[in-house]
Design a protein around this motif. Structure first.
Motif, PDB file in Angstrom:
ATOM      1  N   LEU A 117      12.741  11.654 -23.315  1.00 37.34           N
ATOM      2  CA  LEU A 117      12.214  10.768 -22.283  1.00 37.34           C
ATOM      3  C   LEU A 117      10.707  10.587 -22.404  1.00 37.34           C
ATOM      4  N   ALA A 149       9.755   7.124 -20.392  1.00 37.85           N
ATOM      5  CA  ALA A 149      10.726   6.207 -19.797  1.00 37.85           C
ATOM      6  C   ALA A 149      10.401   5.956 -18.329  1.00 37.85           C
ATOM      7  N   ASP A 151      12.028   6.131 -15.522  1.00 39.41           N
ATOM      8  CA  ASP A 151      13.271   6.776 -15.116  1.00 39.41           C
ATOM      9  C   ASP A 151      13.038   7.450 -13.763  1.00 39.41           C
ATOM     10  N   ARG A 153      14.373   9.892 -12.409  1.00 35.62           N
ATOM     11  CA  ARG A 153      14.354  11.355 -12.511  1.00 35.62           C
ATOM     12  C   ARG A 153      12.969  11.845 -12.908  1.00 35.62           C
TER      13      ARG A 153
END
Length: 272
Positions: A117, A149, A151, A153
């Motif tokens: 990531l 990323a 993302d 999370r």
């Protein structure tokens, strides 16, 4: 219960019992770590799991953190992570070991096909929905970008780092575990009373916090003022806990991800 089957979220209580009470034997040393970092195996009747054991005696003295406190900061990071409900830090305890007291954290096995990531990527090949963070060049002078990323999370992890004032969020400290869970590890240089946030996760800098993150910060503020603060007092100073509460309040008031400080390097080295 095995090292590959012990899920931190599902079996948190079992993991903590194994970390605290399991017989600890050493498998080897992680040689890339700056402080003594050992991989071990924990065993109780009917249960076994791998762990990362960092003895206090193996901590390298730092000019800006008191000697012998890094293991406690690892545990404090786990306690704050657990309090958020995001479970971003693997279960971690302070316990005796073959080389004296130290932090002991559940080992996370990354799937062989896990996609990173955070990475250096060719500057003209930035993946869709990735944030460029810093420019770089390889040994041949080709342009690259340090990027991560976009993302949700990772966004939670970026906010968590801002809460604990993490001074060393490298890309290699972001792990992708089973079931696409992500974890942050190596939090020994966190919770300083001075601003020291240093991370590769700057993609959301200045952006509004998600509503659920604001709600989490609200709950966390109350927890730090209560039982969580009492737990943290075993590992942090009164001043560090007070500054933790102040950082949470500042984030709640701003309602945005923090910006890099002009007074402190924004990205750790090496970054990945």
């Amino acid at each position: 219960m095995t090292s590959s089957g012990l899920a931190p979220r599902r079996d948190g209580a079992a993991a903590l019992r194994l970390l605290r009470d399991g017989e600890l034997s050493i498998e080897g040393r992680l040689v890339d770590a700056s402080n003594t970092t050992l991989r071990g195996v924990l065993t109780l009747p009917g249960a076994t799991a791998r762990c990362v054991y960092k003895p206090v005696r193996g901590e390298r003295p730092l000019w800006d953190f008191p000697d012998g406190t890094l293991a406690g900061r690892e545990v404090a990071a786990y306690l704050v992570s657990a309090a958020t409900g995001w479970d971003l830090v693997p279960p971690t305890v302070l316990r005796p070991g073959p080389f004296g007291p130290g932090s002991c954290q559940l080992w996370i096995d990354e799937p062989a096909d896990a996609e990173p990531l955070v990475a250096f990527v060719p500057a003209d090949e930035l993946p869709p929905r990735w944030f460029p963070i810093a420019a770089a060049r390889d040994d041949d002078g080709n342009p690259y970008a340090l990027a991560h990323a976009d993302d949700p999370r990772l966004a939670r992890l970026a906010l968590f780092d801002a809460v604990i004032n993490n001074a060393d969020r490298k890309g290699g400290h972001v792990l992708v575990g089973p079931n696409d869970r992500i974890y942050g590890v190596d939090h020994g240089v966190s919770f300083h009373i001075e601003e020291k946030l240093r991370t590769v996760l700057w993609g959301w800098a200045g952006r509004p916090l998600p509503d659920d993150a604001v709600e989490t910060l609200d709950r966390l503020a109350h927890q730090v003022a209560g039982p969580l603060g009492d737990e943290l007092a075993e590992h942090l100073t009164i001043g560090e806990i007070a500054e933790l509460a102040a950082r949470i309040d500042r984030l709640r008031t701003a309602g945005r991800f923090p910006q890099p400080s002009p007074d402190w390097p924004a990205v750790p080295w090496p970054p990945v």
